[in-house]
Design a protein around this motif. Sequence first.
Motif, short mmCIF file in Angstrom:
data_model
loop_
_atom_site.label_atom_id
_atom_site.label_comp_id
_atom_site.label_asym_id
_atom_site.label_seq_id
_atom_site.Cartn_x
_atom_site.Cartn_y
_atom_site.Cartn_z
N CYS A 15 0.86 -1.20 0.00
CA CYS A 15 0.00 0.00 0.00
C CYS A 15 0.89 1.25 0.00
O CYS A 15 1.82 1.36 0.79
CB CYS A 15 -0.87 -0.02 1.25
SG CYS A 15 -1.83 1.49 1.45
N ILE A 16 0.61 2.17 -0.91
CA ILE A 16 1.43 3.40 -0.99
C ILE A 16 0.72 4.59 -0.35
O ILE A 16 1.11 5.73 -0.53
CB ILE A 16 1.80 3.71 -2.47
CG1 ILE A 16 0.51 3.85 -3.31
CG2 ILE A 16 2.75 2.67 -3.05
CD1 ILE A 16 0.75 4.46 -4.68
N ARG A 17 -0.35 4.31 0.40
CA ARG A 17 -1.07 5.34 1.15
C ARG A 17 -1.56 6.48 0.26
O ARG A 17 -1.47 7.64 0.61
CB ARG A 17 -0.18 5.92 2.26
CG ARG A 17 0.35 4.92 3.23
CD ARG A 17 -0.64 4.72 4.36
NE ARG A 17 -0.37 3.45 5.02
CZ ARG A 17 -1.27 2.75 5.68
NH1 ARG A 17 -2.50 3.17 5.75
NH2 ARG A 17 -0.97 1.62 6.27
N CYS A 18 -2.07 6.12 -0.90
CA CYS A 18 -2.52 7.16 -1.84
C CYS A 18 -3.93 7.63 -1.53
O CYS A 18 -4.38 8.66 -2.03
CB CYS A 18 -2.46 6.62 -3.27
SG CYS A 18 -3.65 5.29 -3.58
N ALA A 19 -4.67 6.86 -0.74
CA ALA A 19 -6.05 7.19 -0.32
C ALA A 19 -7.07 7.15 -1.45
O ALA A 19 -8.20 7.61 -1.28
CB ALA A 19 -6.09 8.54 0.39
N CYS A 41 -8.61 4.59 -2.54
CA CYS A 41 -9.71 3.70 -2.13
C CYS A 41 -10.68 4.43 -1.21
O CYS A 41 -11.89 4.22 -1.28
CB CYS A 41 -9.16 2.44 -1.45
SG CYS A 41 -8.09 2.76 -0.05
N THR A 86 -8.59 0.52 3.04
CA THR A 86 -7.22 0.03 3.28
C THR A 86 -7.04 -0.43 4.73
O THR A 86 -6.41 -1.45 5.00
CB THR A 86 -6.18 1.12 2.89
OG1 THR A 86 -4.90 0.60 3.11
CG2 THR A 86 -6.34 2.41 3.66
N CYS A 145 -7.29 0.77 -6.81
CA CYS A 145 -6.04 0.58 -6.06
C CYS A 145 -4.84 0.37 -7.00
O CYS A 145 -4.79 -0.63 -7.73
CB CYS A 145 -6.17 -0.61 -5.11
SG CYS A 145 -4.64 -0.92 -4.21
N PRO A 146 -3.86 1.27 -7.01
CA PRO A 146 -2.72 1.11 -7.91
C PRO A 146 -1.80 -0.03 -7.48
O PRO A 146 -0.97 -0.48 -8.27
CB PRO A 146 -2.00 2.46 -7.80
CG PRO A 146 -2.39 3.02 -6.49
CD PRO A 146 -3.76 2.50 -6.20
N ILE A 164 -4.19 -4.35 -4.53
CA ILE A 164 -4.51 -5.07 -3.28
C ILE A 164 -5.96 -5.57 -3.40
O ILE A 164 -6.85 -4.79 -3.75
CB ILE A 164 -4.33 -4.14 -2.06
CG1 ILE A 164 -2.86 -3.70 -1.98
CG2 ILE A 164 -4.76 -4.83 -0.76
CD1 ILE A 164 -2.57 -2.62 -0.96
N LEU A 222 -8.73 -5.59 -2.09
CA LEU A 222 -9.40 -5.01 -0.93
C LEU A 222 -10.77 -5.62 -0.67
O LEU A 222 -11.10 -6.00 0.46
CB LEU A 222 -9.54 -3.49 -1.15
CG LEU A 222 -8.21 -2.73 -1.16
CD1 LEU A 222 -8.38 -1.35 -1.77
CD2 LEU A 222 -7.64 -2.62 0.24
S1 SF4 Z 1 -5.81 2.59 -3.03
FE1 SF4 Z 1 -4.47 0.85 -2.56
S2 SF4 Z 1 -2.45 1.78 -2.40
FE2 SF4 Z 1 -3.92 3.47 -2.27
S3 SF4 Z 1 -4.33 3.70 -0.04
FE3 SF4 Z 1 -5.87 2.31 -0.82
S4 SF4 Z 1 -5.01 0.28 -0.46
FE4 SF4 Z 1 -3.31 1.72 -0.34
#
Ligand code: SF4
Length: 440
Positions: free
Chosen positions: A365-369, A371, A382, A414-415, A418, A420
Motif C-alpha cells: 500500500c502506498i497510502r494514496c487514499a 480507495c 485500506t 487501487c494502484p 490489493i 481489498l
Molecule cells: S488505493 Fe491501494 S495503495 Fe492506495 S491507499 Fe488504498 S489500499 Fe493503499
Amino acid sequence: MKLRTFKGGIHPPDNKHWTSHKAIEDCPLPDELVVPLSQHIGAPSVACVEVGQHVAKGQEIGSAKGFVSVPVHASTSGEVVAIENRPHPFGTPLPAVVIKPDGEDSWSSNLQFTDPGSLTSDELIEKVRQAGVVGMGGAAFPAHVKMSPPPEKPIHTLLFNGVECEPYLTSDHRMMLEESERVLQGVALLQYVYGAERVVIGIEANKPDAIALLKKQCADAAVEILPLQVKYPQGAEKQLIFAATGREVPSGGLPMDVGVAVHNVSTAAAVTDAVMLGRPLIERVCTVTGPAIKEPKNLRIRIGMSLSHLVEVCGGLVEEPGKIILGGPMMGFTQVGLDVPVIRGSSGLLLLREEDIANSPEGPCIRCARCVQACPMNLMPTTIAAYARRDLVEETEEYCAMDCIECGSCSYVCPASIPLVQLIRHGKAAVLAKKRNALL
Ligand code: SF4
Ligand code: SF4
C-alpha cells in the motif's frame, strides 16, 4: 443541469455498446432445464413434485419454507427426470428439479387473469409471494417481504431502480424501452400497496432513450423520471436513495428506516405478470456479452437454462474465456464453467478473454487514499482490509466493515492491486461468525 448522485464512486468504461441497441430475443428451449430450489435470499424451497411426474409451465415444483422464502416453478412443460444436487452459480452443487421439456410449452390451467382493482393490498402481496417474485437486480430478496414493512415504518417514497450502473449489462435498459407498459403497470401496483406519496424511477443519464420514453408515458401520471449522473455504484440501494431523496440510510439500517422502498424496474414487470396474469417468475431478460462471445445479445431466458446453452444461442465462443461471470464485472459471481443454470437474479452473463483480465501482482500500500475517495460508504478500505488480513475481528468491525456493500470500487482504483474487497468480504464473514458463536 447538474445531475444528482452520491459521494465517492468510480467511472469504469461502461462497455454497454455491445448490446444496448439489441432488441430482446426469445432464447429457444434446450433439451434439459435444471431449476435450482435455492435462488433467493432466505430459506431454499423444498421439492413438491416427484421424478416421472409431468409438470405444466408455471406449476409449482418447489414450496416456500417460511416467510423469507418463495416457491419455485416449472419454466416449461415436461417430465421431471431428476431431483438431485446439480452445479449451482453459488459455487457448490445444490438441490434442483431437472425437467425434460415436452415441446408443448403449455401453461398450467390454474393460472388466471385477475382484475387488480378487485384485490386488497394483502391479496396483491400474496399473489406476488405465490409467483416467487424476487428482486431482479441481482440480490434476489423476496419481493413480498419488502412489500410488508411494519406499520411503524410507513413508506413515503417508492423508488424504482432503472440505473443499471454495472458495466456491460443492458437488460433493464431494454426492458424499459421494449416493455415499458409492463414496468409501469407494476409501478402502479406497487404504489397502491405502499400508498407512497412520491414515486420515482431513477435512470442513469447514459440511457436518454429510456428516460425520454418513460417521461412521455408518465406525463399524466404522478411518477417522476429522475435522470442520474453516470457513476458506479449509482444503482446500489443506499446510493440511489441518497441521490433521489438526500436521505442517508443509517449504519446497519434498511431503506424503510428513512421511509423509502426500492424495487428494480424488471421486478416491477414481474409484479405485473404475477398480479394480473397469475404468472410466476420463470423467465427474465439476461445480457449475454463480452469480448469472448461471438454475437452478444439480450436474451429472454427461462430459469434453469445452462450457461452453455446461452453461449450456443449467441453463436459460440470467440476463444476459451479467461473469466466467466454471472452478473456484471463489479458485483457478479465468477463461475468455474458453463454447466451451471441461470437463476432469477441472473441479469447478465459476461465472458472475458484472458487479455481482458488485469493480472498485475499485488504490491505494498502506498497510502494514496484513492480507495477512501472512491468508497461510496465513506469507509477506510485500506484499514479494514489490513485488519481483516490479520484476522483482527474486533478492529475489522470497529472500522464498520459490515457497512461495506462489496461494490469493488476500492479494488478497482487501487494502484497496488490489493484485493481489498476480497479481504473485506473475508473480514465480514469473520465478524458474522463471531456474532453467531456469541449466540450459541
Ligand atoms: S488505493 Fe491501494 S495503495 Fe492506495 S491507499 Fe488504498 S489500499 Fe493503499
Ligand atoms: S467494496 Fe466496500 S469498502 Fe470497497 S469501496 Fe465498496 S463499499 Fe467501500
